[in-house]
Design a protein around this motif. Sequence first.
Motif, PDB file in Angstrom:
ATOM      1  N   LEU A  95     -28.648  57.482  23.358  1.00 37.15           N
ATOM      2  CA  LEU A  95     -29.587  58.153  22.451  1.00 37.15           C
ATOM      3  C   LEU A  95     -28.857  59.260  21.705  1.00 37.15           C
ATOM      4  CD1 LEU A  95     -32.420  58.481  25.108  1.00 37.15           C
ATOM      5  CD2 LEU A  95     -32.392  56.885  23.195  1.00 37.15           C
ATOM      6  N   GLY A  96     -29.508  59.811  20.700  1.00 39.16           N
ATOM      7  CA  GLY A  96     -28.899  60.898  19.937  1.00 39.16           C
ATOM      8  C   GLY A  96     -28.840  62.205  20.701  1.00 39.16           C
ATOM      9  N   GLY A  97     -29.598  62.294  21.767  1.00 41.40           N
ATOM     10  CA  GLY A  97     -29.618  63.515  22.573  1.00 41.40           C
ATOM     11  C   GLY A  97     -30.558  63.336  23.743  1.00 41.40           C
ATOM     12  N   GLY A  98     -30.654  64.355  24.567  1.00 41.72           N
ATOM     13  CA  GLY A  98     -31.442  64.239  25.790  1.00 41.72           C
ATOM     14  C   GLY A  98     -32.937  64.491  25.617  1.00 41.72           C
ATOM     15  N   GLU A  99     -33.385  64.841  24.403  1.00 43.59           N
ATOM     16  CA  GLU A  99     -34.791  65.227  24.220  1.00 43.59           C
ATOM     17  C   GLU A  99     -35.764  64.106  24.569  1.00 43.59           C
ATOM     18  OE1 GLU A  99     -32.360  66.006  22.148  1.00 43.59           O
ATOM     19  OE2 GLU A  99     -32.409  68.183  22.112  1.00 43.59           O
ATOM     20  N   VAL A 100     -35.570  62.941  23.953  1.00 47.34           N
ATOM     21  CA  VAL A 100     -36.492  61.828  24.202  1.00 47.34           C
ATOM     22  C   VAL A 100     -36.387  61.396  25.661  1.00 47.34           C
ATOM     23  CG1 VAL A 100     -36.978  59.422  23.625  1.00 47.34           C
ATOM     24  CG2 VAL A 100     -36.535  61.075  21.801  1.00 47.34           C
ATOM     25  N   ALA A 101     -35.157  61.400  26.189  1.00 45.60           N
ATOM     26  CA  ALA A 101     -34.958  61.019  27.595  1.00 45.60           C
ATOM     27  C   ALA A 101     -35.733  61.961  28.516  1.00 45.60           C
ATOM     28  CB  ALA A 101     -33.470  61.029  27.936  1.00 45.60           C
ATOM     29  N   SER A 102     -35.703  63.256  28.237  1.00 49.30           N
ATOM     30  CA  SER A 102     -36.418  64.158  29.138  1.00 49.30           C
ATOM     31  C   SER A 102     -37.921  64.012  28.984  1.00 49.30           C
ATOM     32  CB  SER A 102     -35.963  65.608  28.996  1.00 49.30           C
ATOM     33  OG  SER A 102     -36.103  66.038  27.698  1.00 49.30           O
ATOM     34  N   MET A 103     -38.403  63.671  27.788  1.00 48.94           N
ATOM     35  CA  MET A 103     -39.843  63.430  27.637  1.00 48.94           C
ATOM     36  C   MET A 103     -40.279  62.184  28.406  1.00 48.94           C
ATOM     37  SD  MET A 103     -41.074  64.668  23.908  1.00 48.94           S
ATOM     38  CE  MET A 103     -39.690  64.143  22.933  1.00 48.94           C
ATOM     39  N   VAL A 104     -39.428  61.173  28.426  1.00 49.54           N
ATOM     40  CA  VAL A 104     -39.718  59.971  29.224  1.00 49.54           C
ATOM     41  C   VAL A 104     -39.859  60.383  30.688  1.00 49.54           C
ATOM     42  CG1 VAL A 104     -38.695  57.831  30.132  1.00 49.54           C
ATOM     43  CG2 VAL A 104     -38.640  58.304  27.667  1.00 49.54           C
ATOM     44  N   MET A 105     -38.921  61.173  31.168  1.00 51.15           N
ATOM     45  CA  MET A 105     -38.961  61.596  32.576  1.00 51.15           C
ATOM     46  C   MET A 105     -40.184  62.464  32.847  1.00 51.15           C
ATOM     47  SD  MET A 105     -34.990  62.377  33.579  1.00 51.15           S
ATOM     48  CE  MET A 105     -35.444  62.731  35.283  1.00 51.15           C
ATOM     49  N   ILE A 106     -40.465  63.391  31.951  1.00 52.87           N
ATOM     50  CA  ILE A 106     -41.603  64.306  32.156  1.00 52.87           C
ATOM     51  C   ILE A 106     -42.903  63.507  32.239  1.00 52.87           C
ATOM     52  CG2 ILE A 106     -42.991  66.130  31.058  1.00 52.87           C
ATOM     53  CD1 ILE A 106     -40.273  67.256  29.947  1.00 52.87           C
ATOM     54  N   GLU A 107     -43.044  62.512  31.370  1.00 53.09           N
ATOM     55  CA  GLU A 107     -44.284  61.720  31.401  1.00 53.09           C
ATOM     56  C   GLU A 107     -44.395  60.918  32.700  1.00 53.09           C
ATOM     57  OE1 GLU A 107     -45.788  60.238  27.758  1.00 53.09           O
ATOM     58  OE2 GLU A 107     -46.476  58.372  28.654  1.00 53.09           O
ATOM     59  N   ALA A 108     -43.272  60.295  33.100  1.00 56.34           N
ATOM     60  CA  ALA A 108     -43.304  59.470  34.317  1.00 56.34           C
ATOM     61  C   ALA A 108     -43.556  60.314  35.570  1.00 56.34           C
ATOM     62  CB  ALA A 108     -41.993  58.700  34.460  1.00 56.34           C
ATOM     63  N   ILE A 109     -43.000  61.516  35.609  1.00 57.78           N
ATOM     64  CA  ILE A 109     -43.134  62.375  36.796  1.00 57.78           C
ATOM     65  C   ILE A 109     -44.519  63.020  36.845  1.00 57.78           C
ATOM     66  CG2 ILE A 109     -42.302  64.482  37.945  1.00 57.78           C
ATOM     67  CD1 ILE A 109     -39.519  63.775  36.514  1.00 57.78           C
TER      68      ILE A 109
END
Length: 227
Positions: free
Chosen positions: A144-158
């Motif tokens: 990805l271009g950065g960790g932002e979308v990745a962390s939102m994926v994690m935040i939603e799943a958690i």
Amino acid sequence: MRIDAITIFPDYFAPMQLSLLGKAQGQGILEINIHDLRSFTTDNHHTVDDTPYGGGAGMVMLPEVWGLAIDSVIADEATLIVLTPAGTRFTQEMAYELTNAKQLIFACGRYEGIDDRVRQHYSADQYSARGIKVLEVSIGDYVLGGGEVASMVMIEAITRLLPGVLGNPESLVEESHMSEGYLEYPNFTKPQSWRDLSVPEILLSGNHAQIAKWRATQAELRAKKNL
Ligand code: ADE
């Protein structure tokens, strides 16, 4: 649970105010704070990166600005998550484990990532003695271009696993009973016939044992097909 995300693009996180996440914050179940990394720079140009030692393409994020940003939020028992395609793969199991954390800090790197000494520093004994853990996490085998979308994926799943966040907690019970990837059976609602396609007869039968059996078989077939 307290969540802190550190990023050079705080606006990316606007969706965190929507839907169930927004509601959970209103109810005090969850606190999400977004921090602008640039506000921790100390030079006139608000520099966050520089060229890599050893050469090569791209830029690497400066350790000191990250250190200042993380120091400003980190509490005892925190888990610091550094998003990187080179990290441990995020799974539903990890999501469950992370629901036990008091504080999750998401470090959203851009460019070629964050100077590795940031990870090393917060992994040292002085932090582990305070119950602080560091995890490098990837959400999948792509860049990805950065960790932002990745962390939102994690935040939603958690956060959807936290008590009180989901509207219907029954759906969590069903999910957790499905092993291996908890792939679900196909679902249908009204009308009974739509564009020449009918709902499987068994679902109209009222026979709950047969329905459960059919659903288990369908979930298995789906899981096999997706391997
Ligand atoms: N940053 C860039 N790609 C990523 C990925 N796949 N997972 C987590 N962080 C990332």
